[in-house]
Design a protein around this motif. Structure first.
Motif, PDB file in Angstrom:
ATOM      1  N   PHE A 186      41.529  50.205 101.102  1.00  0.00           N
ATOM      2  CA  PHE A 186      42.959  50.236 101.907  1.00  0.00           C
ATOM      3  C   PHE A 186      43.632  48.821 102.369  1.00  0.00           C
ATOM      4  N   VAL A 187      43.138  47.847 101.749  1.00  0.00           N
ATOM      5  CA  VAL A 187      44.007  46.328 102.056  1.00  0.00           C
ATOM      6  C   VAL A 187      44.621  46.044 100.698  1.00  0.00           C
ATOM      7  N   ARG A 188      45.432  45.397 101.009  1.00  0.00           N
ATOM      8  CA  ARG A 188      46.551  45.080  99.743  1.00  0.00           C
ATOM      9  C   ARG A 188      46.771  43.582  99.717  1.00  0.00           C
ATOM     10  N   VAL A 552      41.644  46.057 109.456  1.00  0.00           N
ATOM     11  CA  VAL A 552      42.448  46.886 108.451  1.00  0.00           C
ATOM     12  C   VAL A 552      43.425  47.506 108.924  1.00  0.00           C
ATOM     13  N   HIS A 555      46.032  44.718 109.409  1.00  0.00           N
ATOM     14  CA  HIS A 555      46.688  44.349 107.999  1.00  0.00           C
ATOM     15  C   HIS A 555      47.633  45.430 107.241  1.00  0.00           C
ATOM     16  N   ARG A 556      47.418  46.823 107.596  1.00  0.00           N
ATOM     17  CA  ARG A 556      48.365  47.846 107.067  1.00  0.00           C
ATOM     18  C   ARG A 556      49.685  47.822 107.780  1.00  0.00           C
ATOM     19  N   PHE A 557      49.457  48.004 109.156  1.00  0.00           N
ATOM     20  CA  PHE A 557      50.580  48.380 109.990  1.00  0.00           C
ATOM     21  C   PHE A 557      51.390  46.952 110.576  1.00  0.00           C
ATOM     22  N   VAL A 560      51.146  43.740 106.476  1.00  0.00           N
ATOM     23  CA  VAL A 560      52.156  43.873 105.265  1.00  0.00           C
ATOM     24  C   VAL A 560      53.506  44.283 105.608  1.00  0.00           C
TER      25      VAL A 560
END
Length: 600
Positions: A186-188, A552, A555-557, A560
């Motif tokens: 799920f990480v970029r 996570v 990181h996603r919301f 990024v």
């Protein structure tokens, strides 16, 4: 699908799984007998007692008394077989205490607590003549020769295989490894502005954040001895060097970005914009979350924040006021955010001033780049040493970028050095096992550099802050250079996938890990773990289980989308002007605060 998935998991994650499992088993499992830990909070007390925090990282308390009639006791719900009692006490390093232990109606056992070499927590083991079934445990000081008698916890060890504890450890290890493996989906990865997606950078950040977590976790378990694993003991003690690794790798990657973007119209401002949009949204979100959870995490802290908290945090000058720095969380590691922003503001100035221009360095012959790199490194060492000499007695000097300038400038110097491109060697077929060993080899250099930092006696000729620090920085640079070469020839891909996930999430984990430790310590404590090493491992695993999923999500919301904003507004004159104004205001307030504190 299955044929593709299983080899991928085998080559990418299985080595990390095995290393993690072996490490946890060796360090924390200790299957030799059942253990029970009785924390100070659940001990019954008679007489006059007061309370004290033994560590700066937790609310875990200890009790102390000077009352010769005082007593502590514990009634077991069911009789427990006991063959060894370990007293977790505090020692003032002066005077002798005499203690009496009573087990049910048996004759008392007398224990002598002599002065230790240094003030701090200690463990005193009291073996019983034979295994004894105990329903009531009582302990009382019969002679207090030290300043007081301090009790933190009591450990009891009996016979039998600890099935419940082993099962819980295995479940926690499986959960942590699974969380990191799932998080990796799920990480970029954050591609730097240089356009070079270097895998080893994220792996290095993963090592750094885990070192910091290992170091800070020691506060929750009263500094475990780890006598059976001295290498790990040194890693725990030197885990604070993880912050220095962060600084080194930040300077290294950001210098590569400036080199790649030196032909742009506003390379420095774009660089500032990327740092602001990546760091500040996450930092603000974590501060707000911690403030919302503050009554649960830190009920003993004052309900109202110290005056000036908001503007100090907004201007990143909170490092100059210890009450504000530790006013949001009881022990704040967020000081490094201010230190890093000091470097961000100063780096372009030093970069261009030291070597005239990025473009000239990029196109210069190799020997000139060597001279430029040596000049940058020497400047960093000189500034760092000058700061240590001139501000040694100033408490907040440790938060100044100038104290860490040797590490920052060493990272810049490594990026400036000409690196021979070895990508042509990647066409050769190498066995997977060779790639794996090489991939973990450069990590071993870095870990050993941390573990053996400060191992030699501190003398005038060899000091921890002098020669040994330079050796550490040199080995760190060697490991990073080796990693880059190995990645060029395809040796870094199979190793460190779990560490890479930790590296991508490293900034958020760094911000969250102390509150997560506090949450674990307050609400997830377990009596199945008695020795300090076991408690250390338990809190480490549970804290990571709290940290990683939340990291996570942020990181996603948050992280990024923040970086997406930097790409969207990189050509906006208004936004870039606002970024310049914000950095100028922060620099002004920072120097004003420093001058005010230096001349009260």
């Amino acid at each position: 699908m299955a044929r593709i998935w299983w080899p991928s998991i085998t080559k990418s994650y299985l080595p990390g799984f095995l290393i993690f499992w072996i490490a946890i088993t060796v360090l924390f499992l200790e299957t030799s007998g059942n253990r029970i830990r009785i924390a100070d909070e659940i001990l019954q007390k008679t007489g006059t007692w007061d309370f004290i925090d033994l560590t700066p990282y937790s609310e875990s308390r200890a009790s102390f008394t000077r009352d010769p009639k005082a007593e502590i006791s514990y009634h077991f719900a069911s009789a427990q077989p006991v063959r060894l009692i370990t007293l977790g006490l505090g020692n003032y390093a002066a005077g002798t205490n005499r203690i009496e232990i009573l087990l049910d109606d048996q004759p008392p056992l007398t224990v002598v607590q002599p002065p230790a070499k240094v003030v701090g927590p200690e463990s005193i083991q009291v073996p019983l003549p034979s295994e004894t079934t105990v329903s009531l445990l009582r302990i009382r000081p019969i002679e207090i020769g030290q300043y007081s008698f301090i009790v933190d916890h009591i450990d009891l060890k009996g016979a039998g295989f600890p099935f419940k504890r082993v099962a819980l450890v295995l479940a926690l290890v499986s959960a942590v490894v699974s969380v990191f493996a799932i998080a990796g989906r799920f990480v970029r990865a954050m591609t730097p502005s240089s356009g070079q997606a270097l895998l080893f950078i994220d792996v290095t950040r993963g090592i750094a954040v885990l070192l910091v977590v290992l170091h800070h976790m020691a506060g929750y378990s009263q500094l475990p001895a780890f006598a059976h694993v001295p290498l790990f003991k040194r890693l725990v003690a030197n885990g604070h060097l993880g912050v220095e690794i962060f600084y080194f790798i930040s300077a290294y990657t950001l210098t590569l970005s400036l080199l790649a973007g030196s032909s742009k119209a506003n390379p420095v401002t774009e660089f500032w914009l990327r740092r602001l949009t990546r760091i500040m949204p996450v930092f603000v979100t974590v501060v707000v979350l911690v403030l919302a959870a503050r009554p649960l995490l830190y009920p003993t802290l004052a309900a109202d924040l110290p005056p000036g908290t908001w503007w100090r945090y907004a201007s990143l000058t909170y490092i100059f006021d210890q009450a504000i720095l530790n006013g949001v969380v009881q022990h704040s590691v967020w000081w490094s955010i201010s230190t890093e922003f000091q470097f961000y503001a100063l780096m372009p100035v030093f970069f261009f001033g030291a070597v005239l221009s990025v473009r000239r360095l990029r196109d210069a012959p190799g020997y000139l780049r060597f001279i430029g790199a040596a000049t940058i490194a020497a400047l960093g060492i000189a500034v760092s040493r000058l700061t240590l000499d001139q501000l040694a007695e100033v408490g907040w000097s440790q938060y100044l970028v100038f104290k860490h300038f040797d590490v920052f400038m060493a990272g810049m110097a490594l990026a400036v050095l000409p690196m021979r491109n070895l990508s042509s060697l990647a066409i050769r077929p190498y066995p997977w096992a060779v790639k794996l060993c090489a991939g973990y080899g450069w990590m071993a250099i870095m870990v050993l550099a941390v573990a053996y930092y400060g191992i030699y006696p501190v003398t005038e000729a060899v000091s921890v802050s002098g020669i040994q620090r330079l050796v550490f920085i040199a080995l760190l640079g060697l490991s990073i250079a080796t990693a880059r070469w190995l990645e060029q020839i395809g040796f870094g891909g199979e190793a460190g996938r779990l560490l890479r996930t930790a590296g991508i999430l490293s900034f958020i984990i760094y911000l969250l890990h102390v509150p997560a430790m506090q949450l674990s310590q307050r609400y997830l404590s377990s009596g199945l773990f008695a020795s300090s090493e076991q408690v250390y491992g338990y809190f480490l695993l549970t804290s990571l289980l709290i940290c990683v999923p939340l990291a996570v999500l942020l990181h996603r919301f948050i992280e990024v989308p923040g970086l997406a904003l930097s790409r969207r507004f990189k050509d906006s004159a208004v936004v870039l002007g606002g970024v310049q104004l914000y950095l100028i205001v922060i620099a002004f307030l920072f120097f004003m605060s420093a001058a005010d504190r230096a001349n009260p």
